[in-house]
Scaffold this motif. Structure first.
Motif, PDB file in Angstrom:
ATOM      1  N   MET A  32       0.848  -1.187   0.000  1.00 26.37           N
ATOM      2  CA  MET A  32       0.000   0.000   0.000  1.00 26.37           C
ATOM      3  C   MET A  32       0.882   1.236   0.000  1.00 26.37           C
ATOM      4  O   MET A  32       2.003   1.224   0.513  1.00 26.37           O
ATOM      5  CB  MET A  32      -0.976   0.003   1.176  1.00 26.37           C
ATOM      6  CG  MET A  32      -0.362  -0.018   2.550  1.00 26.37           C
ATOM      7  SD  MET A  32      -1.588   0.282   3.845  1.00 26.37           S
ATOM      8  CE  MET A  32      -2.900  -0.818   3.375  1.00 26.37           C
ATOM      9  N   GLU A  33       0.347   2.291  -0.584  1.00 28.19           N
ATOM     10  CA  GLU A  33       1.140   3.507  -0.765  1.00 28.19           C
ATOM     11  C   GLU A  33       0.287   4.725  -0.463  1.00 28.19           C
ATOM     12  O   GLU A  33      -0.878   4.801  -0.872  1.00 28.19           O
ATOM     13  CB  GLU A  33       1.671   3.563  -2.198  1.00 28.19           C
ATOM     14  CG  GLU A  33       2.638   4.692  -2.462  1.00 28.19           C
ATOM     15  CD  GLU A  33       3.226   4.612  -3.851  1.00 28.19           C
ATOM     16  OE1 GLU A  33       2.790   5.392  -4.705  1.00 28.19           O
ATOM     17  OE2 GLU A  33       4.117   3.742  -4.073  1.00 28.19           O
ATOM     18  N   VAL A  50      -5.080   8.114   4.117  1.00 27.84           N
ATOM     19  CA  VAL A  50      -5.544   7.644   2.813  1.00 27.84           C
ATOM     20  C   VAL A  50      -4.431   6.856   2.136  1.00 27.84           C
ATOM     21  O   VAL A  50      -3.309   7.349   1.966  1.00 27.84           O
ATOM     22  CB  VAL A  50      -5.984   8.814   1.923  1.00 27.84           C
ATOM     23  CG1 VAL A  50      -6.477   8.301   0.575  1.00 27.84           C
ATOM     24  CG2 VAL A  50      -7.066   9.643   2.604  1.00 27.84           C
ATOM     25  N   GLN A  51      -4.736   5.620   1.729  1.00 25.31           N
ATOM     26  CA  GLN A  51      -3.760   4.728   1.125  1.00 25.31           C
ATOM     27  C   GLN A  51      -4.323   4.135  -0.161  1.00 25.31           C
ATOM     28  O   GLN A  51      -5.538   3.968  -0.304  1.00 25.31           O
ATOM     29  CB  GLN A  51      -3.418   3.577   2.085  1.00 25.31           C
ATOM     30  CG  GLN A  51      -2.866   4.009   3.418  1.00 25.31           C
ATOM     31  CD  GLN A  51      -1.396   4.379   3.354  1.00 25.31           C
ATOM     32  OE1 GLN A  51      -0.660   3.906   2.492  1.00 25.31           O
ATOM     33  NE2 GLN A  51      -0.961   5.235   4.270  1.00 25.31           N
ATOM     34  N   THR A  52      -3.437   3.783  -1.081  1.00 25.55           N
ATOM     35  CA  THR A  52      -3.811   2.991  -2.246  1.00 25.55           C
ATOM     36  C   THR A  52      -3.310   1.575  -2.028  1.00 25.55           C
ATOM     37  O   THR A  52      -2.112   1.350  -1.856  1.00 25.55           O
ATOM     38  CB  THR A  52      -3.206   3.566  -3.537  1.00 25.55           C
ATOM     39  OG1 THR A  52      -3.704   4.888  -3.742  1.00 25.55           O
ATOM     40  CG2 THR A  52      -3.588   2.704  -4.730  1.00 25.55           C
ATOM     41  N   VAL A  53      -4.234   0.617  -2.012  1.00 28.50           N
ATOM     42  CA  VAL A  53      -3.902  -0.795  -1.818  1.00 28.50           C
ATOM     43  C   VAL A  53      -3.823  -1.450  -3.195  1.00 28.50           C
ATOM     44  O   VAL A  53      -4.697  -1.238  -4.043  1.00 28.50           O
ATOM     45  CB  VAL A  53      -4.961  -1.495  -0.958  1.00 28.50           C
ATOM     46  CG1 VAL A  53      -4.596  -2.963  -0.753  1.00 28.50           C
ATOM     47  CG2 VAL A  53      -5.116  -0.796   0.377  1.00 28.50           C
ATOM     48  N   PHE A  54      -2.776  -2.257  -3.440  1.00 27.35           N
ATOM     49  CA  PHE A  54      -2.637  -2.884  -4.744  1.00 27.35           C
ATOM     50  C   PHE A  54      -2.185  -4.327  -4.583  1.00 27.35           C
ATOM     51  O   PHE A  54      -1.571  -4.715  -3.582  1.00 27.35           O
ATOM     52  CB  PHE A  54      -1.672  -2.104  -5.643  1.00 27.35           C
ATOM     53  CG  PHE A  54      -0.334  -1.791  -5.020  1.00 27.35           C
ATOM     54  CD1 PHE A  54       0.739  -2.644  -5.188  1.00 27.35           C
ATOM     55  CD2 PHE A  54      -0.159  -0.643  -4.263  1.00 27.35           C
ATOM     56  CE1 PHE A  54       1.976  -2.357  -4.617  1.00 27.35           C
ATOM     57  CE2 PHE A  54       1.067  -0.337  -3.689  1.00 27.35           C
ATOM     58  CZ  PHE A  54       2.141  -1.197  -3.860  1.00 27.35           C
ATOM     59  N   GLY A  55      -2.528  -5.128  -5.601  1.00 24.37           N
ATOM     60  CA  GLY A  55      -2.167  -6.541  -5.552  1.00 24.37           C
ATOM     61  C   GLY A  55      -2.644  -7.268  -6.794  1.00 24.37           C
ATOM     62  O   GLY A  55      -2.982  -6.657  -7.809  1.00 24.37           O
ATOM     63  N   THR A  56      -2.702  -8.599  -6.710  1.00 25.80           N
ATOM     64  CA  THR A  56      -3.107  -9.435  -7.836  1.00 25.80           C
ATOM     65  C   THR A  56      -4.141 -10.462  -7.388  1.00 25.80           C
ATOM     66  O   THR A  56      -4.233 -10.815  -6.205  1.00 25.80           O
ATOM     67  CB  THR A  56      -1.909 -10.179  -8.442  1.00 25.80           C
ATOM     68  OG1 THR A  56      -1.300 -10.993  -7.431  1.00 25.80           O
ATOM     69  CG2 THR A  56      -0.873  -9.202  -8.990  1.00 25.80           C
ATOM     70  N   VAL A  57      -4.920 -10.943  -8.359  1.00 25.70           N
ATOM     71  CA  VAL A  57      -5.906 -12.003  -8.115  1.00 25.70           C
ATOM     72  C   VAL A  57      -5.866 -12.985  -9.278  1.00 25.70           C
ATOM     73  O   VAL A  57      -5.387 -12.653 -10.377  1.00 25.70           O
ATOM     74  CB  VAL A  57      -7.334 -11.445  -7.953  1.00 25.70           C
ATOM     75  CG1 VAL A  57      -7.486 -10.720  -6.632  1.00 25.70           C
ATOM     76  CG2 VAL A  57      -7.709 -10.526  -9.109  1.00 25.70           C
TER      77      VAL A  57
END
Length: 255
Positions: A32-33, A50-57
């Motif tokens: 997260m950033e 406030v954060q931006t969460v990122f990943g893969t599925v």
């Protein structure tokens, strides 16, 4: 005879229900950033709300690599919201804004089938938010992709926070104007003005989506228990900045 009948019933039930255990390898949160570019790792601490969460599925049906056959759900401390996965030619990824609360935030992503059943997901990603508690937190999410729904908050003095004026309430903050589906849009206020507050929601634009859209608003005062409200809009109620079809969600009084 009864024993054979019972066994037959069990076999039918087993055939009718896959009853599979969710696959923990179907999702991953990469990190997260913050808006300022600060990265918070699993188990870390941040001072940014406030954060931006990122990943893969993983796609439940890999035979159609460019079509995701399911829905992706991002969870935080028991709250959930849909997010839109994007195909880059090699894998499905996601990123979504999230507003953290004071203390521990437990975050997870999972994949649902067409019936809303979880079929797989990630391990829990935990971060501590070293931020002041808020008097008011209002979060809007909805259940259709590509649509645009807006959160409106009014303080006792008539000040108004919305997408055209995210800091329209002195000391308050509306984090983002989500224009392409699911949300969230979140308003937070550290020290709330005493008096009556109001929350409304407006369906701004369908962007061609004709199905009904259900919006959910969560109101949390003093970071205690939540009040949850839901409302279904028809596509015909989307009318941009015209307030005639507004959903009047709630009014509450701050001491």
């Amino acid at each position: 005879m009864k024993e054979f009948l019972a066994l037959g019933v069990v076999l039918v039930l087993l055939q009718a229900c896959p009853c599979s255990v969710p696959d923990r390898n179907m999702g991953s949160i990469s990190g997260m950033e913050s808006r300022g570019g600060e990265t918070t790792l699993d188990g870390g601490t941040t001072t940014e709300r406030v954060q931006t969460v990122f990943g893969t599925v993983s796609d439940p049906d890999p035979s159609t690599p460019d079509v995701f056959d399911g829905k992706v759900v991002l969870e935080r401390n028991g709250e959930s919201q849909y997010v839109t996965p994007e195909w880059d030619g090699e894998e499905w990824s996601f990123e979504n804004d999230m507003v953290l609360t004071h203390g521990t935030n437990s975050i997870r992503v999972h994949v649902e089938d067409e019936y809303g059943n979880e079929i797989g997901g990630s391990e829990t990603y935990r971060v501590t938010a070293d931020i002041p508690p808020r008097d008011i937190t209002v979060t809007l999410t909805w259940d259709t992709d590509r649509t645009d729904i807006d959160l409106h908050v009014f303080n006792p003095g008539g000040e108004h926070a919305w997408y055209r004026s995210k800091e329209g309430i002195s000391g308050g903050f509306l984090d983002v104007d989500d224009t392409d589906g699911y949300g969230p849009e979140t308003f937070t206020m550290e020290s709330a003005t005493p008096g009556e507050w109001a929350v409304k929601v407006r369906y701004y634009d369908t962007h061609g989506v004709q199905s009904a859209t259900t919006a959910t608003v969560r109101v949390t005062l003093h970071e205690g228990s939540q009040q949850v409200y839901t409302h279904t809009f028809t596509s015909g109620q989307a009318n941009r900045d015209d307030p005639s079809n507004d959903w009047e969600v709630a009014r509450f009084t701050m001491p």
